[in-house]
Design a protein around this motif. Structure first.
Motif, PDB file in Angstrom:
ATOM      1  N   ALA A 116       2.871  -4.919  -4.604  1.00  0.00           N
ATOM      2  CA  ALA A 116       1.367  -4.612  -5.061  1.00  0.00           C
ATOM      3  C   ALA A 116       1.465  -2.901  -5.207  1.00  0.00           C
ATOM      4  CB  ALA A 116       0.495  -5.374  -4.412  1.00  0.00           C
ATOM      5  N   THR A 117       1.876  -2.485  -4.158  1.00  0.00           N
ATOM      6  CA  THR A 117       1.772  -0.911  -3.906  1.00  0.00           C
ATOM      7  C   THR A 117       2.547  -0.407  -5.054  1.00  0.00           C
ATOM      8  OG1 THR A 117       1.634  -1.332  -1.213  1.00  0.00           O
ATOM      9  CG2 THR A 117       2.539   0.795  -2.161  1.00  0.00           C
ATOM     10  N   LEU A 118       3.959  -0.990  -5.243  1.00  0.00           N
ATOM     11  CA  LEU A 118       4.585  -0.363  -6.387  1.00  0.00           C
ATOM     12  C   LEU A 118       3.805  -0.436  -7.521  1.00  0.00           C
ATOM     13  CD1 LEU A 118       8.033  -1.729  -5.579  1.00  0.00           C
ATOM     14  CD2 LEU A 118       7.463   0.705  -5.492  1.00  0.00           C
ATOM     15  N   VAL A 120       0.548  -0.347  -8.269  1.00  0.00           N
ATOM     16  CA  VAL A 120      -0.657   0.693  -8.172  1.00  0.00           C
ATOM     17  C   VAL A 120      -0.477   2.084  -7.999  1.00  0.00           C
ATOM     18  CG1 VAL A 120      -2.396  -1.171  -7.582  1.00  0.00           C
ATOM     19  CG2 VAL A 120      -1.418   0.314  -5.768  1.00  0.00           C
ATOM     20  N   ALA A 121       0.721   2.529  -7.487  1.00  0.00           N
ATOM     21  CA  ALA A 121       0.935   3.947  -7.062  1.00  0.00           C
ATOM     22  C   ALA A 121       1.655   4.593  -7.888  1.00  0.00           C
ATOM     23  CB  ALA A 121       1.890   3.798  -5.765  1.00  0.00           C
ATOM     24  N   GLY A 122       2.263   4.296  -8.966  1.00  0.00           N
ATOM     25  CA  GLY A 122       3.109   4.899  -9.953  1.00  0.00           C
ATOM     26  C   GLY A 122       3.880   6.067  -9.223  1.00  0.00           C
ATOM     27  N   ARG A 123       3.844   7.291  -9.792  1.00  0.00           N
ATOM     28  CA  ARG A 123       4.649   8.162  -9.201  1.00  0.00           C
ATOM     29  C   ARG A 123       4.080   8.710  -7.914  1.00  0.00           C
ATOM     30  NH1 ARG A 123       2.759  14.099  -9.848  1.00  0.00           N
ATOM     31  NH2 ARG A 123       0.752  13.805 -10.621  1.00  0.00           N
ATOM     32  N   ASN A 124       3.203   8.214  -7.270  1.00  0.00           N
ATOM     33  CA  ASN A 124       2.658   8.534  -5.882  1.00  0.00           C
ATOM     34  C   ASN A 124       3.198   7.464  -5.101  1.00  0.00           C
ATOM     35  OD1 ASN A 124       1.136  10.711  -6.804  1.00  0.00           O
ATOM     36  ND2 ASN A 124      -0.311   9.424  -7.517  1.00  0.00           N
ATOM     37  N   THR A 125       4.105   6.649  -5.525  1.00  0.00           N
ATOM     38  CA  THR A 125       4.453   5.298  -4.577  1.00  0.00           C
ATOM     39  C   THR A 125       4.956   5.764  -3.166  1.00  0.00           C
ATOM     40  OG1 THR A 125       5.246   4.158  -6.567  1.00  0.00           O
ATOM     41  CG2 THR A 125       6.337   3.631  -4.303  1.00  0.00           C
ATOM     42  N   SER A 126       5.481   6.977  -2.888  1.00  0.00           N
ATOM     43  CA  SER A 126       6.121   7.378  -1.453  1.00  0.00           C
ATOM     44  C   SER A 126       4.925   7.688  -0.682  1.00  0.00           C
ATOM     45  CB  SER A 126       7.079   8.343  -1.327  1.00  0.00           C
ATOM     46  OG  SER A 126       6.116   9.598  -2.099  1.00  0.00           O
ATOM     47  N   VAL A 127       3.692   8.261  -1.321  1.00  0.00           N
ATOM     48  CA  VAL A 127       2.622   8.744  -0.311  1.00  0.00           C
ATOM     49  C   VAL A 127       1.911   7.405   0.004  1.00  0.00           C
ATOM     50  CG1 VAL A 127       0.408   9.858  -0.490  1.00  0.00           C
ATOM     51  CG2 VAL A 127       2.490  10.965  -1.301  1.00  0.00           C
ATOM     52  N   PHE A 181      -9.313  -8.899  -2.604  1.00  0.00           N
ATOM     53  CA  PHE A 181     -10.173  -7.555  -3.017  1.00  0.00           C
ATOM     54  C   PHE A 181      -8.745  -6.566  -3.581  1.00  0.00           C
ATOM     55  CE2 PHE A 181     -12.737  -9.371   0.237  1.00  0.00           C
ATOM     56  CZ  PHE A 181     -14.001  -9.492  -0.846  1.00  0.00           C
ATOM     57  N   VAL A 182      -7.430  -6.982  -3.536  1.00  0.00           N
ATOM     58  CA  VAL A 182      -6.450  -6.357  -3.855  1.00  0.00           C
ATOM     59  C   VAL A 182      -5.898  -6.671  -5.303  1.00  0.00           C
ATOM     60  CG1 VAL A 182      -4.012  -5.673  -3.431  1.00  0.00           C
ATOM     61  CG2 VAL A 182      -5.536  -6.115  -1.471  1.00  0.00           C
ATOM     62  N   ASN A 183      -6.265  -5.646  -6.232  1.00  0.00           N
ATOM     63  CA  ASN A 183      -5.976  -5.780  -7.653  1.00  0.00           C
ATOM     64  C   ASN A 183      -4.684  -4.937  -8.031  1.00  0.00           C
ATOM     65  OD1 ASN A 183      -5.676  -6.279 -10.477  1.00  0.00           O
ATOM     66  ND2 ASN A 183      -7.968  -5.407 -10.874  1.00  0.00           N
ATOM     67  N   PRO A 184      -3.435  -5.603  -8.052  1.00  0.00           N
ATOM     68  CA  PRO A 184      -2.235  -4.781  -8.600  1.00  0.00           C
ATOM     69  C   PRO A 184      -2.301  -4.207  -9.803  1.00  0.00           C
ATOM     70  CG  PRO A 184      -1.814  -7.080  -8.144  1.00  0.00           C
ATOM     71  CD  PRO A 184      -3.397  -7.237  -7.748  1.00  0.00           C
ATOM     72  N   ASN A 185      -3.199  -4.601 -10.631  1.00  0.00           N
ATOM     73  CA  ASN A 185      -3.309  -4.296 -12.042  1.00  0.00           C
ATOM     74  C   ASN A 185      -4.363  -3.003 -12.056  1.00  0.00           C
ATOM     75  OD1 ASN A 185      -1.834  -6.105 -13.210  1.00  0.00           O
ATOM     76  ND2 ASN A 185      -3.686  -7.517 -12.894  1.00  0.00           N
TER      77      ASN A 185
END
Length: 194
Positions: A116-118, A120-127, A181-185
């Protein structure tokens, strides 16, 4: 919130579990330490299986919401159920077996969180992953501290050791609810994805 709660629930296994086994079941330190490895093995097996399950659910349903959030709600709920069942067990072997099953279900939730983190995060994945990990550290800190105070009270009052297990189950149930409450989309929560 899910990171804080998942790490808090897991922290019992790596902090107070051996002490609990020694005192609640009158085990010697070596036996308690050996028995504690089984729930930890459950976490590892669940984590390995969870990656397969997350991918399989995505392939079957085409839904990131079901394969990430849906899976986490179900398996963390089952983790809570098996933790409650463990509290009702009077023998150390049955207790450890049920905690191992609970730990397996906990492990199944791990890949859902990272996926889910991957998503929603896009290019900000590491942060975002670093932030999620730090949030987990908060949970992994406060539950053992709270359990320490609870154990002090149990020892002073002759209270029920199962209170520690019920507290842990409640944390797992809260983690399951938080996944609703987590929406990975939803990639808008992180900001610019380009």
């Amino acid at each position: 919130m899910q990171s804080i709660l998942r790490a808090a629930g897991y922290s019992l296994l790596v902090t107070w579990m051996v002490y609990l086994l020694e005192n609640a079941f009158s085990l010697d330190k070596q036996t308690a330490g050996t028995m504690n490895m089984y729930p930890l093995i459950g976490v590892v097996l669940g984590s390995l299986s969870g990656g397969i399950v997350v991918d399989l659910l995505l392939k079957l349903t085409g839904s990131k919401r079901l394969s990430r959030s849906g899976l986490a709600v179900v398996v963390l709920g089952l983790c809570g159920v098996f933790t409650v069942l463990a509290a009702r067990e009077t023998g150390s072997i049955g207790f450890v077996n049920l905690m191992s099953v609970a730990a397996f279900f906990f492990g199944l939730s791990q890949p859902a969180a990272w996926s889910a983190t991957l998503d929603v995060a896009g290019r900000n994945t590491s942060v975002v992953m670093g932030t999620m990990n730090m949030a987990g550290c908060i949970g992994a800190f406060w539950l053992p501290v709270g359990v320490g105070y609870l154990i002090d009270w149990i020892e002073a009052s002759g209270g029920d050791w199962n209170l520690v297990i019920y507290l842990t189950a409640a944390v797992h149930f809260a983690a399951a609810v938080s996944w609703l409450f987590v929406n990975p989309n939803d990639t808008t929560i992180i900001g610019d994805q380009t």
